[in-house]
Write an enzyme that holds these catalytic residues in place. Structure first.
Site, PDB file in Angstrom:
ATOM      1  CG  HIS A 138      -1.903   1.069   1.305  1.00 41.50           C
ATOM      2  ND1 HIS A 138      -2.442   1.526   2.478  1.00 41.50           N
ATOM      3  CD2 HIS A 138      -2.460   1.842   0.329  1.00 41.50           C
ATOM      4  CE1 HIS A 138      -3.279   2.506   2.227  1.00 41.50           C
ATOM      5  NE2 HIS A 138      -3.305   2.722   0.935  1.00 41.50           N
ATOM      6  CD  GLU A 150      -0.781   1.122   6.049  1.00 33.33           C
ATOM      7  OE1 GLU A 150      -1.041   1.639   7.125  1.00 33.33           O
ATOM      8  OE2 GLU A 150      -1.672   0.853   5.212  1.00 33.33           O
TER       9      GLU A 150
HETATM   10  N1  CAA Z   1       4.477  14.058  -7.633  1.00 33.11           N
HETATM   11  C1  CAA Z   1       5.800  14.328  -7.470  1.00 33.11           C
HETATM   12  N2  CAA Z   1       6.261  15.246  -6.592  1.00 33.11           N
HETATM   13  C2  CAA Z   1       5.354  15.929  -5.888  1.00 33.11           C
HETATM   14  C3  CAA Z   1       3.960  15.725  -6.015  1.00 33.11           C
HETATM   15  C4  CAA Z   1       3.537  14.751  -6.942  1.00 33.11           C
HETATM   16  N3  CAA Z   1       2.227  14.464  -7.136  1.00 33.11           N
HETATM   17  N4  CAA Z   1       3.324  16.572  -5.162  1.00 33.11           N
HETATM   18  C5  CAA Z   1       4.293  17.289  -4.529  1.00 33.11           C
HETATM   19  N5  CAA Z   1       5.498  16.898  -4.964  1.00 33.11           N
HETATM   20  C6  CAA Z   1       6.802  17.384  -4.511  1.00 33.11           C
HETATM   21  C7  CAA Z   1       7.024  18.799  -4.969  1.00 33.11           C
HETATM   22  O1  CAA Z   1       7.598  18.846  -6.259  1.00 33.11           O
HETATM   23  C8  CAA Z   1       7.985  19.325  -3.901  1.00 33.11           C
HETATM   24  O2  CAA Z   1       9.312  18.880  -4.139  1.00 33.11           O
HETATM   25  P1  CAA Z   1      10.561  19.895  -3.853  1.00 33.11           P
HETATM   26  O3  CAA Z   1      10.453  20.258  -2.395  1.00 33.11           O
HETATM   27  O4  CAA Z   1      11.752  19.040  -4.161  1.00 33.11           O
HETATM   28  O5  CAA Z   1      10.349  21.043  -4.760  1.00 33.11           O
HETATM   29  C9  CAA Z   1       7.523  18.599  -2.632  1.00 33.11           C
HETATM   30  O6  CAA Z   1       6.796  17.434  -3.081  1.00 33.11           O
HETATM   31  C10 CAA Z   1       6.637  19.481  -1.801  1.00 33.11           C
HETATM   32  O7  CAA Z   1       5.540  19.904  -2.637  1.00 33.11           O
HETATM   33  P2  CAA Z   1       4.901  21.366  -2.605  1.00 33.11           P
HETATM   34  O8  CAA Z   1       5.945  22.369  -2.189  1.00 33.11           O
HETATM   35  O9  CAA Z   1       4.173  21.594  -3.883  1.00 33.11           O
HETATM   36  O10 CAA Z   1       3.747  21.304  -1.537  1.00 33.11           O
HETATM   37  P3  CAA Z   1       3.773  20.774  -0.064  1.00 33.11           P
HETATM   38  O11 CAA Z   1       5.009  21.152   0.650  1.00 33.11           O
HETATM   39  O12 CAA Z   1       2.452  21.147   0.499  1.00 33.11           O
HETATM   40  O13 CAA Z   1       3.787  19.185  -0.221  1.00 33.11           O
HETATM   41  C11 CAA Z   1       2.495  17.239  -0.211  1.00 33.11           C
HETATM   42  C12 CAA Z   1       2.809  18.513  -0.948  1.00 33.11           C
HETATM   43  C13 CAA Z   1       3.722  16.322  -0.201  1.00 33.11           C
HETATM   44  C14 CAA Z   1       1.348  16.558  -0.956  1.00 33.11           C
HETATM   45  C15 CAA Z   1       2.108  17.584   1.277  1.00 33.11           C
HETATM   46  O14 CAA Z   1       1.099  18.551   1.259  1.00 33.11           O
HETATM   47  C16 CAA Z   1       1.640  16.392   2.052  1.00 33.11           C
HETATM   48  O15 CAA Z   1       2.433  15.615   2.575  1.00 33.11           O
HETATM   49  N6  CAA Z   1       0.296  16.231   2.181  1.00 33.11           N
HETATM   50  C17 CAA Z   1      -0.283  15.100   2.892  1.00 33.11           C
HETATM   51  C18 CAA Z   1      -0.257  13.890   1.989  1.00 33.11           C
HETATM   52  C19 CAA Z   1      -0.879  12.690   2.657  1.00 33.11           C
HETATM   53  O16 CAA Z   1      -1.283  12.681   3.791  1.00 33.11           O
HETATM   54  N7  CAA Z   1      -0.989  11.601   1.875  1.00 33.11           N
HETATM   55  C20 CAA Z   1      -1.620  10.400   2.309  1.00 33.11           C
HETATM   56  C21 CAA Z   1      -3.005  10.352   1.727  1.00 33.11           C
HETATM   57  S1  CAA Z   1      -3.886   8.892   2.257  1.00 33.11           S
HETATM   58  C22 CAA Z   1      -3.329   7.701   1.209  1.00 33.11           C
HETATM   59  O17 CAA Z   1      -2.592   7.929   0.298  1.00 33.11           O
HETATM   60  C23 CAA Z   1      -3.785   6.305   1.475  1.00 33.11           C
HETATM   61  C24 CAA Z   1      -5.024   5.891   0.843  1.00 33.11           C
HETATM   62  O18 CAA Z   1      -5.179   4.668   0.718  1.00 33.11           O
HETATM   63  C25 CAA Z   1      -6.109   6.803   0.436  1.00 33.11           C
HETATM   64  P1  NAD Z   2      -8.205   6.067  -9.967  1.00 32.14           P
HETATM   65  O1  NAD Z   2      -9.681   6.112 -10.076  1.00 32.14           O
HETATM   66  O2  NAD Z   2      -7.413   7.308 -10.115  1.00 32.14           O
HETATM   67  O3  NAD Z   2      -7.604   5.036 -11.038  1.00 32.14           O
HETATM   68  C1  NAD Z   2      -8.066   3.725 -11.149  1.00 32.14           C
HETATM   69  C2  NAD Z   2      -7.697   3.230 -12.539  1.00 32.14           C
HETATM   70  O4  NAD Z   2      -8.053   1.842 -12.617  1.00 32.14           O
HETATM   71  C3  NAD Z   2      -8.463   3.939 -13.665  1.00 32.14           C
HETATM   72  O5  NAD Z   2      -7.563   4.454 -14.626  1.00 32.14           O
HETATM   73  C4  NAD Z   2      -9.343   2.836 -14.248  1.00 32.14           C
HETATM   74  O6  NAD Z   2      -9.537   2.945 -15.657  1.00 32.14           O
HETATM   75  C5  NAD Z   2      -8.516   1.624 -13.919  1.00 32.14           C
HETATM   76  N1  NAD Z   2      -9.283   0.394 -13.986  1.00 32.14           N
HETATM   77  C6  NAD Z   2     -10.546   0.155 -13.682  1.00 32.14           C
HETATM   78  N2  NAD Z   2     -10.866  -1.131 -13.865  1.00 32.14           N
HETATM   79  C7  NAD Z   2      -9.770  -1.700 -14.340  1.00 32.14           C
HETATM   80  C8  NAD Z   2      -9.470  -2.995 -14.739  1.00 32.14           C
HETATM   81  N3  NAD Z   2     -10.375  -3.962 -14.680  1.00 32.14           N
HETATM   82  N4  NAD Z   2      -8.208  -3.226 -15.161  1.00 32.14           N
HETATM   83  C9  NAD Z   2      -7.280  -2.230 -15.205  1.00 32.14           C
HETATM   84  N5  NAD Z   2      -7.543  -0.966 -14.853  1.00 32.14           N
HETATM   85  C10 NAD Z   2      -8.773  -0.715 -14.417  1.00 32.14           C
HETATM   86  O7  NAD Z   2      -7.900   5.349  -8.591  1.00 32.14           O
HETATM   87  P2  NAD Z   2      -6.604   5.510  -7.661  1.00 32.14           P
HETATM   88  O8  NAD Z   2      -6.834   6.641  -6.752  1.00 32.14           O
HETATM   89  O9  NAD Z   2      -5.385   5.420  -8.483  1.00 32.14           O
HETATM   90  O10 NAD Z   2      -6.756   4.187  -6.764  1.00 32.14           O
HETATM   91  C11 NAD Z   2      -6.295   2.945  -7.245  1.00 32.14           C
HETATM   92  C12 NAD Z   2      -6.143   2.006  -6.062  1.00 32.14           C
HETATM   93  O11 NAD Z   2      -5.164   2.557  -5.159  1.00 32.14           O
HETATM   94  C13 NAD Z   2      -7.404   1.798  -5.248  1.00 32.14           C
HETATM   95  O12 NAD Z   2      -7.403   0.494  -4.739  1.00 32.14           O
HETATM   96  C14 NAD Z   2      -7.242   2.827  -4.125  1.00 32.14           C
HETATM   97  O13 NAD Z   2      -7.972   2.494  -2.980  1.00 32.14           O
HETATM   98  C15 NAD Z   2      -5.752   2.725  -3.881  1.00 32.14           C
HETATM   99  N6  NAD Z   2      -5.123   3.897  -3.252  1.00 32.14           N
HETATM  100  C16 NAD Z   2      -5.548   5.145  -3.581  1.00 32.14           C
HETATM  101  C17 NAD Z   2      -4.905   6.241  -2.996  1.00 32.14           C
HETATM  102  C18 NAD Z   2      -5.325   7.646  -3.308  1.00 32.14           C
HETATM  103  O14 NAD Z   2      -4.960   8.562  -2.554  1.00 32.14           O
HETATM  104  N7  NAD Z   2      -6.061   7.901  -4.392  1.00 32.14           N
HETATM  105  C19 NAD Z   2      -3.851   6.050  -2.100  1.00 32.14           C
HETATM  106  C20 NAD Z   2      -3.433   4.738  -1.811  1.00 32.14           C
HETATM  107  C21 NAD Z   2      -4.099   3.665  -2.385  1.00 32.14           C
END
Ligand code: CAA
Ligand code: NAD
Length: 281
Positions: A138, A150
């Site tokens: 993850h 993770e």
């Molecule tokens: N790709 C590549 N680099 C990126 C980027 C991206 N999408 N977004 C930001 N960066 C880089 C920037 O280029 C910058 O690099 P430098 O310092 O070398 O220039 C650095 O990261 C910091 O970016 P910014 O200055 O634009 O902005 P920031 O300081 O606010 O950082 C952030 C951006 C890293 C996203 C920060 O806001 C952050 O840590 N946010 C929280 C993110 C978080 O909690 N993520 C977990 C989400 S939950 C999850 O992912 C799990 C799930 O299953 C849903």
């Molecule tokens: P997203 O909606 O941005 O992208 C998902 C992609 O999967 C799409 O491009 C879709 O066309 C493709 N897709 C759908 N069905 C498919 C299939 N049968 N075969 C191949 N591709 C297919 O979603 P995301 O945010 O990239 O999330 C992807 C996975 O990662 C999910 O399991 C999500 O929970 C997990 N995840 C998401 C985040 C987040 O912050 N968005 C962070 C960690 C983990």
């Protein structure tokens, strides 16, 4: 581990593919339509050009990365893979369908990983056809920046498989933590209820979206506010995780806020659609 097959070229799949390519691996990225792949290739170009402009990559290094990434709508190239990383939409039925198809194609020693945010890794492993060579890997969004992965063991993951993916995580520059299969694993079990609670506060009219985020940035030192973070994650992904947490535990504390459900129904999914709790150009 030289060839990685990434299923899904969305928010996570593309960034994860780039992380593997930067570590020197050949990566095959698969999605379901040419239009989706064209959009992903365009995003890749934007990322590489920005990195070259900011002197984080030379033009030659960017070319090397381009040559390591191959985009396809086919599943058959997975037969060359040492590891499959699945990052398709957060739906158990679709993930299981993809793993079953891949199991028929991939070499027996190929390891299957899922980037699922919440779905039981044991459920996916059991359906995959290779329960001992399956685990959760993850990544966090944005995958290029966030250090953590993770590594979630299913009840059936072998120690050998776990160790191989642990070593791989280190090789690509990430910090792994070992987690047992439990709803939301560690980070999302804590982070997702916080984002959901922020949506509840907005729904109740307690404060504006801007002020809820400002409060958490300045009062809790979070790098971004919970509503911006929800928009970054994708509101559809967030809702799905809330629903899995609720379905797996039946604990009302995990019930998704109704406003979140309405936002998803309206197609306001956050950054990826240009509008969520905030607007994006
Ligand atoms: N790709 C590549 N680099 C990126 C980027 C991206 N999408 N977004 C930001 N960066 C880089 C920037 O280029 C910058 O690099 P430098 O310092 O070398 O220039 C650095 O990261 C910091 O970016 P910014 O200055 O634009 O902005 P920031 O300081 O606010 O950082 C952030 C951006 C890293 C996203 C920060 O806001 C952050 O840590 N946010 C929280 C993110 C978080 O909690 N993520 C977990 C989400 S939950 C999850 O992912 C799990 C799930 O299953 C849903
Ligand atoms: P997203 O909606 O941005 O992208 C998902 C992609 O999967 C799409 O491009 C879709 O066309 C493709 N897709 C759908 N069905 C498919 C299939 N049968 N075969 C191949 N591709 C297919 O979603 P995301 O945010 O990239 O999330 C992807 C996975 O990662 C999910 O399991 C999500 O929970 C997990 N995840 C998401 C985040 C987040 O912050 N968005 C962070 C960690 C983990």
């Amino acid at each position: 581990m030289n060839t990685i097959f990434v299923a899904g070229a969305g928010t996570m799949g593309l960034d994860i593919a780039l992380v593997f390519a930067k570590a020197g691996m050949d990566v095959i990225v698969r999605d379901i339509s040419d239009a989706i792949l064209d959009a992903a290739k365009q995003k890749l170009e934007t990322k590489l050009e920005a990195a070259v402009t900011k002197n984080r990559l030379t033009a030659d290094e960017a070319d090397t990365l381009r040559s390591r990434l191959r985009f396809t709508v086919e599943l058959t190239p997975a037969q060359d893979a040492d590891l499959v990383l699945e990052a398709i939409v957060e739906r158990a039925d679709l993930k299981i369908g993809v793993f079953r198809e891949l199991d028929a194609l991939c070499r027996p020693e190929c390891i299957f990983c899922s980037n699922t945010s919440s779905i039981s890794v044991t459920q996916l492993a059991a359906a995959s056809g290779r329960p001992d060579r399956f685990l959760g890997m993850h990544f966090f969004n944005p995958a290029a920046v966030m250090k953590l992965v993770e590594l979630t063991r299913s009840l059936t993951t072998s120690d050998e498989t776990f160790q191989a993916v642990y070593d791989l995580a280190r090789r690509i520059g990430k910090e792994p933590v070992e987690v047992q299969d439990s709803p939301g694993f560690v980070v999302n079990r804590i982070l997702v209820p916080m984002m959901n609670e922020a949506v509840c506060l907005l729904q109740e009219g307690a404060a504006s979206a801007e002020d809820i985020d400002k409060a958490m940035r300045l009062g809790a030192n979070h790098p971004m506010g919970p509503l911006h973070l929800a928009d970054l994650v994708g509101l559809d992904v967030l809702l799905y995780i809330c629903d899995v947490l609720f379905d797996e535990t039946h604990d009302p504390k995990f019930r998704a806020c109704y406003l979140l459900r309405k936002m998803v129904r309206a197609g306001k999914l956050g950054r990826k659609t240009g509008e969520g709790f905030f607007r994006y150009d």
